[in-house]
Design an enzyme around this catalytic site. Structure first.
Site, mmCIF file in Angstrom:
data_model
loop_
_atom_site.group_PDB
_atom_site.id
_atom_site.type_symbol
_atom_site.label_atom_id
_atom_site.label_comp_id
_atom_site.label_asym_id
_atom_site.label_seq_id
_atom_site.Cartn_x
_atom_site.Cartn_y
_atom_site.Cartn_z
ATOM 1 C CD GLU B 54 0.864 4.168 -3.313
ATOM 2 O OE1 GLU B 54 -0.102 4.448 -4.194
ATOM 3 O OE2 GLU B 54 1.214 4.596 -2.357
ATOM 4 C CB SER B 55 2.697 -2.115 -0.985
ATOM 5 O OG SER B 55 1.225 -2.741 -0.656
#
Lengths: 270, 250
Positions: B54-55
């Site tokens: 999700e980064s």
């Protein structure tokens, strides 16, 4: 136009008591240096904003800087809880902490709306969750074209946005690369902005996923090499995972924390 | 807990989770056990699985396990690195993810997930980290795999907060909410595997790990656990699975 300044001077000029302040960074490029300077200057009643409040927010909350936290995930990544954050929410120590809690998708949309100058963002999210019942900044909205029910979330426009980046050039433009998180949105959404950088260069080289923030979107640029530590700056430093692990026992214990806080204020340790 | 031939219950859980990831699947990976499982799968039967963190790291191929969601090893090895608003808008809500791997502090019998609070929301007994990406992962991925350690305090009759919706009140609840993904299809614990009943969506014990009896699992579950009539025994970790996992974990 941005102006080069010392970090203490920039924080004194741009961060006031009661302000809404975002020290952003998605694991990468977190300006711990600026967070520590806010603690040293004894700022109070801040509304802190961050998708992933981690150790520096735990430190600021424990130091009593914050009245409210706007966030979507509050933990010590790879380690466990943020115990200062928990102590504030569970026991009101050192003072109660109001929370405005979202999912990452929702808070990212709030940042994007803030950067776009829109009043709200919209997402396909929160359906069936308790967040929709407890968070006042989540509201249902019907798509005017299809009638589909979606979630609306208000724009984020902090008083001050603070990020770390790899480089500034001599004109005060800023460049960052690697995991860019919501760094761009944080600066563009905020009324004032401070960027701490690793170094100043004559000119930028093209980089993979490079983001350039023009000088005229930034108020203060502070040269603080290593200012993201224990977070990291891609191509300059590695994430100091040991620091995050070592924070856990300090964070768990009010006395250990206060000893850390005293040392940090005196500039003995960061 | 270590079995006679040298693997732990956590290793069994990780290996079972890895086997749940099909090759070529596009997978949204959380940190911790989900990340271990997804990276193990990529080295075993699923070399072409695409791992999304999700980064903003799409197609990350870390050589060692990252300790955070945004370690440099993820962006260095990714096919693309993009901003966080894009990951959640274009990729997750855009319906491009096949499998979401989620951890949980608590689940109920319909695989609804709590990672927010134990106790009341205003004055919680335990304040947990909160939602992160999970609510929209649970809603929008094609399918969700949940991993957590078994216990009466983690698999509970009623959760205090629905952070991420599983099957809601059961039955066709997800369809009524018009959620795009099918929701949790597999819950993998250190004792066995639970899957939702096709009709009621109540979690049913479908497999026990080697050395575990159905009665042991029921005793560690906070509701009256249904057991599938054709209960399987999970194949134990192979030597190769174990050695690759241990190498990954350094």
């Amino acid at each position: 136009m941005s102006r080069f300044a010392g970090l203490a001077e920039a924080v004194a000029a741009h961060v006031g008591d009661g302000d809404t302040v975002a020290v952003e960074g998605f694991t990468h490029l977190i300006s711990f240096a600026a967070g520590h300077e806010i603690i040293r200057q004894g700022r109070r009643d801040l509304t802190l904003v961050r998708m992933t409040p981690d150790v520096v927010y735990d430190q600021m909350i424990g130091a009593g800087c914050a009245r409210k936290l706007v966030f979507s995930w509050g933990g010590n990544p790879g380690v466990g809880s943020l115990h200062r954050f928990r102590d504030a929410v569970e026991n009101g120590w050192p003072r109660p902490l109001e929370i405005d809690e979202h999912s990452h998708a929702g808070l990212a949309e709030r940042w994007r709306a803030g950067a776009a100058g829109l009043p709200f963002g919209v997402l396909r999210g929160y359906s069936g969750t308790s967040l929709a019942d407890h968070t006042l900044t989540i509201a249902p909205i019907a798509c005017p074209f299809t009638g589909e029910e979606l979630a609306a979330v208000p724009a984020l426009n902090p008083d001050v946005g603070i990020i770390h980046a790899q480089q500034a050039d001599r004109a005060g433009n800023v460049m960052l690369w690697g995991i860019s998180g919501v760094q761009k949105e944080c600066v563009l959404s905020s009324r004032r902005s401070i960027v701490t950088v690793e170094e100043v260069v004559d000119s930028f080289e093209p980089r993979v996923n490079g983001v350039v923030l023009p000088s005229w979107t930034i108020d203060a640029v502070c040269v603080v090499p290593g200012g993201a530590h224990p977070s990291y700056a891609h191509d300059f430093s590695e994430r100091d995972n040991d620091y995050y692990a070592a924070w856990d026992p300090i964070s768990r214990d009010r006395r250990a924390f206060e000893a850390w806080l005293g040392g940090m204020r005196d500039g003995v340790a960061a | 807990m270590t079995a006679a031939n040298g693997w732990t219950a956590d290793e069994m859980m990780t290996v079972a989770a890895a086997r749940a990831l099909p090759d070529r699947a596009v997978c949204f990976v959380g940190i911790g056990l989900p990340s271990s499982a997804a990276n193990l799968a990529r080295r075993m039967h699923a070399p072409d699985a695409v791992l999304i963190y999700e980064s903003g790291c799409i197609g990350a191929k870390p050589g060692t396990l990252p300790s955070s969601i945004g370690d440099g090893v993820l962006s260095d090895t990714a096919d693309a690195v993009i901003g966080v608003p894009e990951i959640f808008a274009y990729w997750l809500q855009g319906g491009r993810i096949d499998v979401g791997f989620l951890g949980a502090a608590q689940i109920d019998r319909f695989a609804n997930i709590n990672t927010t609070v134990i106790g009341g929301y205003q004055a919680p007994k335990v304040r947990l980290p909160g939602a992160g990406g999970a609510p929209e992962i649970a809603a929008n991925c094609g399918e969700v795999v949940i991993t957590l350690r078994h216990g009466r305090r983690s698999l509970v009759e009623e959760i205090d907060f629905i952070t991420s919706l599983g099957h809601g009140d059961g039955g066709d609840h997800r369809e009524r909410l018009r959620l795009r993904g099918r929701g949790p299809g597999t819950v993998i614990t250190d004792l066995g595997v639970l899957q939702p009943d096709p009709e009621t969506k109540e979690l049913t014990l479908t497999s026990v790990h080697p050395g575990v009896e159905a009665a042991d699992v029921a005793a560690e579950t906070g509701w009256d656990l249904r057991v599938a009539p054709d209960l399987d025994v999970t194949p134990p970790p192979s030597d190769e699975e174990l050695s690759v996992l241990r190498e990954l974990q350094g």
